[in-house]
Design an enzyme around this catalytic site. Structure first.
Site, PDB file in Angstrom:
ATOM      1  N   ARG A  62      44.278  35.806  39.571  1.00  0.00           N
ATOM      2  CA  ARG A  62      43.442  35.619  40.753  1.00  0.00           C
ATOM      3  C   ARG A  62      42.990  34.176  40.878  1.00  0.00           C
ATOM      4  NH1 ARG A  62      37.537  38.234  41.017  1.00  0.00           N
ATOM      5  NH2 ARG A  62      36.963  36.229  40.145  1.00  0.00           N
ATOM      6  N   CYS A  65      40.017  32.007  43.356  1.00  0.00           N
ATOM      7  CA  CYS A  65      38.914  32.154  44.302  1.00  0.00           C
ATOM      8  C   CYS A  65      38.521  30.760  44.745  1.00  0.00           C
ATOM      9  CB  CYS A  65      37.731  32.874  43.646  1.00  0.00           C
ATOM     10  SG  CYS A  65      36.351  33.153  44.782  1.00  0.00           S
TER      11      CYS A  65
END
Length: 124
Positions: A102, A104
């Site tokens: 991930r 962000c």
């Protein structure tokens, strides 16, 4: 290549499909916003908005013949990185036991004036 559009997710807010699937079975899910299927925005906390965006992501994955356990990578776009901890909690609940790669990032603005958008790459 196959283009995917889900009736369970809000209509795309631009000239794109909810997802595309390449010849190797990789699914590229466009950014999912915190919207209801009728196109109205989800109100409430950033956790509720995160849940809504992830629910839309799950609907698109299902339409593409996949599910959240096959997600390889997500990207979260946040208008306020100060909300990171609350987003993280909702995200961890959604992906319980499965931790895809991930990123962000904080952005200055997102479509429809929302404060979160989540995109993903998954396997069919």
């Amino acid at each position: 290549m196959e283009l995917i559009n889900s009736d369970s997710a809000p209509t795309a807010v631009g000239p794109y499909s909810h997802a595309s699937v390449d010849a190797q079975g990789n699914i590229y899910v466009s950014g999912c916003l915190p919207m209801k299927a009728d196109g109205s925005l989800v109100e409430g906390s950033i956790a509720q908005k995160t849940d809504a965006a992830l629910s839309n992501l799950e609907s698109v994955l299902k339409m593409a013949g996949s599910d959240k356990s096959k997600v390889l990578k997500t990207t979260i776009f946040l208008v306020d990185l100060g909300q990171f901890a609350e987003v993280n909690e909702a995200y961890a609940d959604f992906f319980a036991g499965h931790k895809p790669a991930r990123s962000c990032v904080q952005v200055s603005a997102l479509p429809k004036g929302v404060d979160i958008e989540i995109e993903a790459i998954a396997q069919a």
